[in-house]
Motif scaffolding. Structure first.
Motif: not given
Length: 334
Positions: A83, A134-135, A138, A141
């Motif tokens: 991330k 999409d996960d 947060e 997408s």
């Protein structure tokens, strides 16, 4: 811009033991079209994702601020699939292509997909499709391009189990939603050419034989060899237009063979020093004159005198380009 890590085996004083079952360093390098634009060194036992976002932020910010280059596309392997790294990269480039890590649950999801398209990638047939992810972050997408290839045995036959054909799945995470799956996979696979930098640095510029005992000094050595490699790319691309045996992609060994390795001798004649090259390769005259005119303009230094001694014939530079002043003694012992 391509980013990747390379494990450099080195039995040095501060080298750490790596999962590669050897002591060494684990530097990360960024390159654009074969030109190395940045790198940072790490211990051999460091995870590839450890502070990688900080490394990428520093490198990409320097590329923009010092080179004035806007990063259009970014490519990296699954070592950059996290991330924090994706956030950092997305803020500093327009599109990114990162190899996504697979897991058992994701394989089960891929098995349930039905909309597969058959394409040919690298002379091999495979099935491709795209799904939304999409996960991961947060509010964000992304597009996940999935490629599946039948697993085959040594005889080329497809392997099966109780559920059918066994597939190998490969995924690429990207924010590019307009290109086709084949174009994205083809573009990502081209990053393999950037990994050739590691082979060139190891075998042509001495990175495989680090000279010092500490990481800081060895990193300085690797940065110097990276700058030398960039300069060599410029030099060989320019000289290859005149030296026919050379190509723009020629390695250092070919450059030494066709251009550097030539018998030569400084001689004193006509009140000037002349560099005699004992060869029948006539391209030296054109290259030397052009480089001298490029570096010095119309006023070539008074010590620049040379000739080419060929069998039965001596080719010399035009007299208008060479001054006949006496050369300083410091140039007589070249």
């Amino acid at each position: 811009l391509d980013f990747d890590h390379q494990f450099v085996p080195a039995h040095k004083f501060d080298a750490k033991y790596s999962y590669r079952q050897d002591h060494g360093y684990f530097p990360g390098w960024a390159s654009i079209g074969g030109i190395i634009v940045g790198g940072e060194n790490r211990d051999g036992n460091t995870n590839v994702k450890f502070h990688q976002e900080d490394t990428l932020r520093r490198i990409m910010d320097r590329v923009t601020s010092e080179l004035g280059v806007v990063t259009e596309r970014f490519r990296a392997d699954c070592g950059s699939f996290s991330k924090e790294i994706i956030r950092t990269v997305e803020q500093r480039c327009n599109t990114f292509y990162i190899r996504a890590a697979n897991c058992g649950s994701r394989h089960e999801e891929f098995r349930q997909l039905e909309e597969w398209k058959s394409v040919e990638v690298g002379y091999e047939r495979c099935d491709v499709t795209s799904v939304s992810m999409d996960d991961l972050i947060e509010g964000k997408s992304y597009r996940l391009v999935v490629q599946r290839t039948p697993l085959k045995d040594r005889h080329g036959r497809e392997q099966t189990d109780m559920f059918g054909v066994i597939y190998t799945y490969r995924c690429i995470l990207t924010n590019n939603r307009t290109s086709t799956e084949k174009d994205i996979i083809t573009f990502y696979n081209e990053r393999g050419a950037s990994e050739k930098n590691f082979d060139i640095q190891n075998n042509d510029f001495g990175r495989a034989h680090l000279p010092f005992s500490l990481m800081a000094e060895n990193m300085a050595f690797m940065m110097v060899t990276a700058m030398l490699k960039n300069f060599y790319l410029y030099l060989v691309r320019h000289i290859s237009e005149k030296v026919k045996p050379l190509k723009k992609t020629s390695r250092l060994k070919a450059f030494i063979l066709h251009f550097v390795s030539v018998p030569a001798k400084w001689v004193r004649t006509g009140r000037r020093n002349v560099l005699n090259l004992y060869t029948n390769k006539a391209y030296y005259s054109e290259v030397f004159l052009e480089q001298a005119a490029f570096l010095c303009g119309p006023h070539i230094p008074h010590w620049f005198g040379w000739g080419i001694s060929c069998p039965g014939k001596t080719q010399e530079a035009p007299k208008i380009l060479i001054s006949t002043y006496r050369a300083p003694k410091r140039h007589l012992n070249i």
